[in-house]
Motif scaffolding. Structure first.
Motif, mmCIF file in Angstrom:
data_model
loop_
_atom_site.group_PDB
_atom_site.id
_atom_site.type_symbol
_atom_site.label_atom_id
_atom_site.label_comp_id
_atom_site.label_asym_id
_atom_site.label_seq_id
_atom_site.Cartn_x
_atom_site.Cartn_y
_atom_site.Cartn_z
ATOM 1 N N ARG A 123 15.458 65.076 -5.258
ATOM 2 C CA ARG A 123 14.438 66.103 -4.965
ATOM 3 C C ARG A 123 13.799 65.907 -3.599
ATOM 4 N NH1 ARG A 123 9.560 64.127 -6.930
ATOM 5 N NH2 ARG A 123 9.147 63.912 -4.722
ATOM 6 N N SER A 124 13.509 64.640 -3.248
ATOM 7 C CA SER A 124 12.752 64.387 -2.016
ATOM 8 C C SER A 124 13.646 64.214 -0.791
ATOM 9 C CB SER A 124 11.866 63.149 -2.189
ATOM 10 O OG SER A 124 12.640 62.038 -2.560
ATOM 11 N N PRO A 168 6.913 66.783 -5.684
ATOM 12 C CA PRO A 168 7.170 67.241 -7.056
ATOM 13 C C PRO A 168 6.990 68.750 -7.240
ATOM 14 C CG PRO A 168 5.826 65.261 -7.058
ATOM 15 C CD PRO A 168 5.958 65.654 -5.625
ATOM 16 N N PHE A 174 15.028 57.636 -11.433
ATOM 17 C CA PHE A 174 14.550 57.528 -10.055
ATOM 18 C C PHE A 174 15.507 58.250 -9.098
ATOM 19 C CE2 PHE A 174 13.493 55.188 -6.085
ATOM 20 C CZ PHE A 174 12.147 55.485 -6.044
ATOM 21 N N HIS A 208 7.868 63.468 -12.474
ATOM 22 C CA HIS A 208 8.207 62.917 -11.147
ATOM 23 C C HIS A 208 6.983 62.276 -10.488
ATOM 24 C CE1 HIS A 208 12.363 64.576 -9.950
ATOM 25 N NE2 HIS A 208 12.280 64.453 -11.273
ATOM 26 N N ARG A 209 5.800 62.919 -10.664
ATOM 27 C CA ARG A 209 4.575 62.348 -10.067
ATOM 28 C C ARG A 209 4.306 60.954 -10.638
ATOM 29 N NH1 ARG A 209 2.549 67.817 -10.473
ATOM 30 N NH2 ARG A 209 2.749 68.658 -8.378
ATOM 31 N N GLU A 212 7.049 58.521 -9.277
ATOM 32 C CA GLU A 212 6.906 58.317 -7.836
ATOM 33 C C GLU A 212 5.622 57.569 -7.507
ATOM 34 O OE1 GLU A 212 8.369 61.278 -4.343
ATOM 35 O OE2 GLU A 212 7.142 62.070 -5.918
ATOM 36 N N VAL A 261 14.328 61.657 -8.433
ATOM 37 C CA VAL A 261 13.213 61.702 -7.470
ATOM 38 C C VAL A 261 13.798 61.689 -6.048
ATOM 39 C CG1 VAL A 261 11.233 60.398 -6.582
ATOM 40 C CG2 VAL A 261 11.590 60.607 -9.047
#
Ligand code: NAP
Length: 324
Positions: A47-48, A12, A41, A307-308, A311, A44
């Motif tokens: 981003r990851s 994040p 989601f 996001h935290r 996730e 997320v």
């Protein structure tokens, strides 16, 4: 304008607030002054892992509400200043987002901008899962993975409206199970034990429809939870396992079907079909039949916190970023 930018894939913390020039709309596009951005989601995953990311750096964000700022060449039927909800191909975590005109929807009467930001991806997806793809019939039973999340919260209500005989959810914690039961689910099972729980709840028969955004082992267990003539719809890969494959041995003996759905692909490849679907789905929000509770709202600068939460698998309902 202020925007959240990702310059490298990661946790994040790679979501950084930057000052950048406001984007202008090209032909067939619309610039929107963003009031709220929904958190999904898929962002997320973008981003990851770079899910559907064309290049770095990028601004995440697949759905916004706000007011039309500027129309690109050839755009008709919208006016500057009009309140809209829109699906974006990215770029939603920003004060100005450019979106395809075909994915811009006037905000239904009586719906505020906060609620409007929860609608664009979740509601058409939930509607397609229950109706267009899942073809749920009155009296049938349905099992929904991720039942306490954004899509899951809408799906449970839509299943009930469609006359489902039983609506079961699967979630990762007792707290989420309680939330799901308060939002339309007859019962909610935990991830580790759901195959036995389904057998017990259905007297060994299984369910008629399984909706799976997780993939991998969970998808296989979902197939095994199907009744004779049952259908499974795959619409995500939250578990991160490799692409699933299903063949004759799993399908023939119990006359099962497997289908798929992607609202982002529909927006890109069949925008007219998305508009029809969104019209049907948004009508249910406008008349109050379906409610998507916003359980947490963050200022744009704190997108990483949203996001935290998601996730960490502790979020329920819908998360929003407050932008404008
Ligand atoms: N195909 C489409 O058109 C479409 C459209 C929208 C969303 N989706 C998919 O639908 C799902 C829900 O999306 P959303 O935006 O509404 O998010 P969300 O449900 O609000 O939050 C993320 C969900 O993923 C589950 N999850 C998180 N990590 C997981 C993991 N490692 N393994 C299994 N499950 C995990 C969580 O459920 P638990 O903690 O309870 O397991 C949680 O419900 C996502 O998989 C998303 O990609 C697909």
């Amino acid at each position: 304008m202020r925007a959240i930018q990702v310059s490298e894939l990661g946790g994040p913390e790679v979501l950084r607030l930057v000052e950048t020039g406001a984007p202008r709309p090209g032909p067939g596009e619309v610039a929107v002054d963003v009031l709220y951005a929904g958190v999904n989601f898929a962002e997320v995953k973008a981003r990851s892992e770079g899910y559907r990311v064309r290049s770095l750096p990028f601004v995440p964000g697949l759905e916004v509400s706000g007011r039309v700022r500027e129309l690109g060449a050839g755009v008709e039927g919208l006016a500057v200043g009009q309140e809209v909800a829109a699906m974006a191909e990215g770029g939603g975590y920003a004060e100005v987002a450019v979106v395809p005109a075909a994915a811009v929807f006037p905000v239904p009467e009586g719906v505020g901008p906060r609620t409007a930001a929860t609608l664009p991806t979740v509601l058409p997806t939930a509607h397609a899962l229950i109706h267009e793809v899942g073809r749920l019939q009155p009296g049938e039973s349905v099992l929904v993975q991720g039942a306490a999340g954004g899509v899951g919260t809408a799906v449970g209500q839509l299943a009930r409206l469609a006359g489902a005989g039983a609506v079961y959810g699967v979630v990762s914690s007792e707290a989420k199970a309680a939330y799901a039961r308060e939002h339309g689910y007859d019962d909610a099972f935990l991830t580790d034990s759901f195959p036995e729980d389904v057998r017990r709840a259905t007297g060994g028969r299984g369910v008629d429809l399984v909706l799976d955004p997780v993939g991998g082992r969970t998808l296989r267990q979902g197939l095994d939870a199907l009744a004779l003539f049952g259908r499974l719809v795959s619409y995500g890969n939250a578990g991160g396992e490799g692409p699933w494959q299903v063949g004759q041995p799993e399908l023939y003996p119990a006359a099962r079907s497997v289908a798929g759905f992607s609202v982002l692909s529909l927006a890109a490849d069949a925008p007219e079909a998305l508009r029809d679907l969104a019209g049907r789905a948004f009508a249910l929000a406008a008349n109050g039949s379906v409610k998507l509770p916003v359980t947490a709202e963050f200022p744009l600068a704190e997108a990483a916190e949203a996001h935290r939460l998601m996730e960490g698998r502790t979020s329920t309902g819908k998360l929003l970023l407050r932008v404008g």
